[in-house]
Design an enzyme around this catalytic site. Sequence first.
Site, PDB file in Angstrom:
ATOM      1  N   ASP A  57      40.964  -8.586  15.115  1.00  0.00           N
ATOM      2  CA  ASP A  57      41.107  -8.359  13.680  1.00  0.00           C
ATOM      3  C   ASP A  57      42.573  -8.524  13.296  1.00  0.00           C
ATOM      4  O   ASP A  57      43.396  -7.635  13.536  1.00  0.00           O
ATOM      5  CB  ASP A  57      40.622  -6.954  13.310  1.00  0.00           C
ATOM      6  CG  ASP A  57      39.122  -6.808  13.498  1.00  0.00           C
ATOM      7  OD1 ASP A  57      38.379  -7.522  12.802  1.00  0.00           O
ATOM      8  OD2 ASP A  57      38.707  -6.003  14.337  1.00  0.00           O
ATOM      9  N   GLY A 167      36.435   2.443  11.848  1.00  0.00           N
ATOM     10  CA  GLY A 167      35.830   3.762  11.701  1.00  0.00           C
ATOM     11  C   GLY A 167      35.237   4.046  10.345  1.00  0.00           C
ATOM     12  O   GLY A 167      34.944   5.209  10.036  1.00  0.00           O
ATOM     13  N   ASP A 197      29.760  -7.170  10.438  1.00  0.00           N
ATOM     14  CA  ASP A 197      30.999  -6.546  10.900  1.00  0.00           C
ATOM     15  C   ASP A 197      31.298  -5.320  10.047  1.00  0.00           C
ATOM     16  O   ASP A 197      31.537  -5.429   8.842  1.00  0.00           O
ATOM     17  CB  ASP A 197      32.146  -7.552  10.782  1.00  0.00           C
ATOM     18  CG  ASP A 197      33.451  -7.038  11.378  1.00  0.00           C
ATOM     19  OD1 ASP A 197      33.524  -5.851  11.744  1.00  0.00           O
ATOM     20  OD2 ASP A 197      34.397  -7.840  11.463  1.00  0.00           O
ATOM     21  N   GLY A 198      31.278  -4.129  10.697  1.00  0.00           N
ATOM     22  CA  GLY A 198      31.671  -2.906  10.016  1.00  0.00           C
ATOM     23  C   GLY A 198      30.660  -1.790  10.134  1.00  0.00           C
ATOM     24  O   GLY A 198      29.529  -1.922   9.675  1.00  0.00           O
TER      25      GLY A 198
END
Length: 247
Positions: A57, A167, A197-198
Amino acid sequence: MVDEPSSVLHGGSRRSAPSWSLREPALVASVLGADYARLGEEVASLTDAGVDRIQWDVMDWRFVPNMTFGPDVVGVCRQYSHLPFEAHLMVQDPGPMLARFASAGCETIIVHAETCPHLLRTLSTIRDLGVQAGVAVNPSTPIDFVRHVLDQLDQIVIMTVNPGFGGQRYIAAMEEKVSEVRALVDRSGRPVRVEVDGGISTDTALAAWYAGAEFLVAGSAVLSHPGGKRTAVDELRRALTRPVPAP
């Protein structure tokens, strides 16, 4: 391989399971929350834990309010894993970085649709570097941004959090967008992968997969697990075999 259910729980209601082939998804480990003082060792331990890919990232404190690492760090860590690397460029101006991340050993480079006014040209440049091209879309970004560039895409990333920090809580409403992208790709007949993603964890992985994702990016769920990375990966894979709960 899991049995395909007749429907999937979503937002308190039931929804028909997708018609696409439900192969077991690839688990992608994000190193965003890793110990930066020992990144090489972290990459090696993620590899040993059984993930399928490593995601970097990359943040510039302009497109997102955070800053991480550049291509030199990725290049140094390349020796610690045989797994494919993907660079997720959460940056305002990705163009000047593309060649360097390709040289650093990233097999896939992902740019954000929101930062590329000439998205088709950017994707073509990535492919000309001999690596695979991906595009990510934020939660508020419509899928129309990718509809007309499918011929230059290898991967579409649906953000299920607002990018910038690890998080965060998974945004379940994005499953509808994942399903829309899945349908768009299937209709096109092109071999474009769909990634989520996430906020991926044992509580969210199954729903994201059934929505249409082939790749699931997990960060905190793996790096912060009290039982270690191998336990975290095993639990994620087991979560993908659970039956869908009744409403």
